[in-house]
Design a protein around this motif. Sequence first.
Motif, PDB file in Angstrom:
ATOM      1  N   ILE A   1      25.205  -0.833 -10.554  1.00 54.03           N
ATOM      2  CA  ILE A   1      25.676  -2.224 -10.421  1.00 54.03           C
ATOM      3  C   ILE A   1      27.195  -2.277 -10.545  1.00 54.03           C
ATOM      4  N   LEU A   2      27.736  -1.550 -11.533  1.00 54.48           N
ATOM      5  CA  LEU A   2      29.183  -1.521 -11.754  1.00 54.48           C
ATOM      6  C   LEU A   2      29.914  -0.963 -10.542  1.00 54.48           C
ATOM      7  N   LEU A   3      29.438   0.173 -10.020  1.00 56.18           N
ATOM      8  CA  LEU A   3      30.118   0.833  -8.908  1.00 56.18           C
ATOM      9  C   LEU A   3      30.047   0.013  -7.624  1.00 56.18           C
ATOM     10  N   THR A   4      28.889  -0.605  -7.350  1.00 55.89           N
ATOM     11  CA  THR A   4      28.755  -1.384  -6.113  1.00 55.89           C
ATOM     12  C   THR A   4      29.608  -2.649  -6.147  1.00 55.89           C
ATOM     13  N   ASN A   5      29.998  -3.092  -7.331  1.00 51.13           N
ATOM     14  CA  ASN A   5      30.900  -4.237  -7.443  1.00 51.13           C
ATOM     15  C   ASN A   5      32.355  -3.812  -7.560  1.00 51.13           C
ATOM     16  N   TYR A   6      32.585  -2.618  -8.132  1.00 50.53           N
ATOM     17  CA  TYR A   6      33.945  -2.157  -8.412  1.00 50.53           C
ATOM     18  C   TYR A   6      34.624  -1.556  -7.192  1.00 50.53           C
TER      19      TYR A   6
ATOM     20  N   HIS B   1      31.296  -2.101  -0.656  1.00 46.22           N
ATOM     21  CA  HIS B   1      31.040  -3.515  -0.374  1.00 46.22           C
ATOM     22  C   HIS B   1      30.449  -3.655   1.032  1.00 46.22           C
ATOM     23  N   THR B   2      29.281  -3.090   1.203  1.00 49.70           N
ATOM     24  CA  THR B   2      28.559  -3.137   2.473  1.00 49.70           C
ATOM     25  C   THR B   2      27.155  -3.666   2.188  1.00 49.70           C
TER      26      THR B   2
ATOM     27  N   MET C   1      24.226  -2.361   2.645  1.00 52.06           N
ATOM     28  CA  MET C   1      23.331  -1.376   2.038  1.00 52.06           C
ATOM     29  C   MET C   1      23.544  -1.297   0.527  1.00 52.06           C
ATOM     30  N   TYR C   2      24.795  -1.281   0.091  1.00 53.04           N
ATOM     31  CA  TYR C   2      25.071  -1.168  -1.342  1.00 53.04           C
ATOM     32  C   TYR C   2      24.950  -2.512  -2.060  1.00 53.04           C
ATOM     33  N   PHE C   3      25.068  -3.601  -1.315  1.00 54.41           N
ATOM     34  CA  PHE C   3      24.770  -4.915  -1.888  1.00 54.41           C
ATOM     35  C   PHE C   3      23.293  -4.981  -2.273  1.00 54.41           C
ATOM     36  N   PHE C   4      22.436  -4.506  -1.378  1.00 52.43           N
ATOM     37  CA  PHE C   4      21.004  -4.462  -1.681  1.00 52.43           C
ATOM     38  C   PHE C   4      20.713  -3.459  -2.800  1.00 52.43           C
ATOM     39  N   LEU C   5      21.417  -2.340  -2.788  1.00 51.08           N
ATOM     40  CA  LEU C   5      21.202  -1.328  -3.828  1.00 51.08           C
ATOM     41  C   LEU C   5      21.582  -1.863  -5.209  1.00 51.08           C
ATOM     42  N   GLY C   6      22.681  -2.621  -5.291  1.00 48.11           N
ATOM     43  CA  GLY C   6      23.075  -3.216  -6.560  1.00 48.11           C
ATOM     44  C   GLY C   6      22.037  -4.198  -7.067  1.00 48.11           C
ATOM     45  N   ASN C   7      21.482  -5.001  -6.166  1.00 46.89           N
ATOM     46  CA  ASN C   7      20.413  -5.935  -6.555  1.00 46.89           C
ATOM     47  C   ASN C   7      19.148  -5.187  -6.962  1.00 46.89           C
ATOM     48  N   PHE C   8      18.873  -4.083  -6.274  1.00 47.32           N
ATOM     49  CA  PHE C   8      17.699  -3.292  -6.611  1.00 47.32           C
ATOM     50  C   PHE C   8      17.843  -2.670  -8.005  1.00 47.32           C
ATOM     51  N   ALA C   9      19.059  -2.222  -8.335  1.00 47.80           N
ATOM     52  CA  ALA C   9      19.309  -1.656  -9.664  1.00 47.80           C
ATOM     53  C   ALA C   9      19.121  -2.713 -10.751  1.00 47.80           C
ATOM     54  N   PHE C  10      19.598  -3.931 -10.485  1.00 51.34           N
ATOM     55  CA  PHE C  10      19.402  -5.031 -11.446  1.00 51.34           C
ATOM     56  C   PHE C  10      17.917  -5.346 -11.597  1.00 51.34           C
ATOM     57  N   LEU C  11      17.192  -5.307 -10.492  1.00 50.09           N
ATOM     58  CA  LEU C  11      15.754  -5.540 -10.528  1.00 50.09           C
ATOM     59  C   LEU C  11      15.053  -4.500 -11.392  1.00 50.09           C
ATOM     60  N   GLU C  12      15.459  -3.239 -11.280  1.00 48.03           N
ATOM     61  CA  GLU C  12      14.841  -2.179 -12.076  1.00 48.03           C
ATOM     62  C   GLU C  12      15.064  -2.390 -13.573  1.00 48.03           C
ATOM     63  N   ILE C  13      16.243  -2.889 -13.929  1.00 41.00           N
ATOM     64  CA  ILE C  13      16.513  -3.192 -15.342  1.00 41.00           C
ATOM     65  C   ILE C  13      15.585  -4.299 -15.824  1.00 41.00           C
ATOM     66  N   CYS C  14      15.464  -5.358 -15.026  1.00 43.46           N
ATOM     67  CA  CYS C  14      14.568  -6.472 -15.395  1.00 43.46           C
ATOM     68  C   CYS C  14      13.123  -6.000 -15.469  1.00 43.46           C
ATOM     69  N   TYR C  15      12.733  -5.192 -14.512  1.00 43.01           N
ATOM     70  CA  TYR C  15      11.361  -4.704 -14.375  1.00 43.01           C
ATOM     71  C   TYR C  15      10.922  -3.940 -15.620  1.00 43.01           C
TER      72      TYR C  15
ATOM     73  N   ASP D   1      28.820   8.630  -1.017  1.00 37.55           N
ATOM     74  CA  ASP D   1      29.656   7.458  -1.282  1.00 37.55           C
ATOM     75  C   ASP D   1      29.587   7.059  -2.747  1.00 37.55           C
ATOM     76  N   VAL D   2      28.386   7.097  -3.325  1.00 35.25           N
ATOM     77  CA  VAL D   2      28.230   6.737  -4.729  1.00 35.25           C
ATOM     78  C   VAL D   2      28.913   7.765  -5.621  1.00 35.25           C
ATOM     79  N   ILE D   3      28.761   9.053  -5.290  1.00 33.06           N
ATOM     80  CA  ILE D   3      29.408  10.112  -6.078  1.00 33.06           C
ATOM     81  C   ILE D   3      30.917   9.951  -6.030  1.00 33.06           C
ATOM     82  N   MET D   4      31.468   9.666  -4.831  1.00 33.73           N
ATOM     83  CA  MET D   4      32.919   9.483  -4.688  1.00 33.73           C
ATOM     84  C   MET D   4      33.395   8.257  -5.448  1.00 33.73           C
ATOM     85  N   ALA D   5      32.634   7.174  -5.390  1.00 31.61           N
ATOM     86  CA  ALA D   5      32.990   5.964  -6.128  1.00 31.61           C
ATOM     87  C   ALA D   5      32.989   6.227  -7.638  1.00 31.61           C
ATOM     88  N   MET D   6      32.043   7.041  -8.080  1.00 26.00           N
ATOM     89  CA  MET D   6      31.965   7.383  -9.502  1.00 26.00           C
ATOM     90  C   MET D   6      33.179   8.209  -9.922  1.00 26.00           C
TER      91      MET D   6
END
Length: 315
Positions: free
Chosen positions: A46-51, A56-57, A59-73, A296-301
């Motif tokens: 969530i942090l990386l897809t916003n940071y 900011h595409t 695919m990663y907008f959906f991935l960030g929401n999916f990560a938040f969903l997993e936390i709630c789940y 992309d995620v590894i590079m963002a990290m």
Amino acid sequence: MAEANLSCVKEFILLGFSDLPNFQEILFGIFLVIYTNILIGNGLIILLTNYDATLHTPMYFFLGNFAFLEICYTSVILPRMLSDLWTQNRSISLLSCATQLCFFLILVVTESLLLAVMAYDRYVAICKPLYYTLIMNHKVCVQLVIASWISGIPIMIGETYQVFSLPYCNSNVLNHIFCDMPTLMKLACGDISGSEVSVYADALLFAFTPFLLILYSYTRIFITIQKLPSVMGRSKAFSTCSSHLMVVGLFYGSGLITYLKPKTSYMAVIDKMLSLFYTSITPFFNPLIYSLRNRDVIMAMKNYCLNEQGLEDLK
């Protein structure tokens, strides 16, 4: 109370892992580590897809929401289970049980729909690349995410009300780790055929239909990939879908095994293990699947860590 007519039951008893009395502390430690890693791993996505601006595409907008969903789940299930392991108090009130089931069903529906949305995003990106930015604009992405989150709410609330309106006259003991619908319906007496039909209808609408959409999307994707002229192009196109395919396989595979296997009394332990798989293990591995297999995620990290280190050096 365990054998009397429980139409006005006030609480249930969640057995959980009470059959393993010598391993309560070990199990508490294991699930605490799993839950902590789920929070950290999905929180990092969530942090990386916003940071990171490169993420900011759609695919990663959906991935960030999916990560938040997993936390709630997982937060619907694991904190309660950790509390039971720590306190050994396995009773759960009728309201708490209904609330847990309702949120669980809503989030399962959301995950199913969001996985379908992510498959559609990959379909448009690979099969209609020239129209991708036009079709998957920010407004459409937001609308798809909101629809995924809210579509199942009214029906799942009604489903929960229907389940808890049943008379319970066999026992108030749930041999499970959380208030799951099949386990609750096993305790109901009288004619529950109407409730079972309703459950299957909802499963058809919110689980099977999204699965068919995912299947259709990836059928079209594979056909398109096979038509690409270069091996490198086919490999690159497929790599953008592989992580999502793995998550879909884990989610639907564990769900199908859990709900379509034979219903026999001696399979309670298997029920618990399978439930742990799709409520804990799968959300635990999802961040690893998306991060370790995504450049992309590894590079963002790496960029985030370097920027944080630079700020520390300036201080």
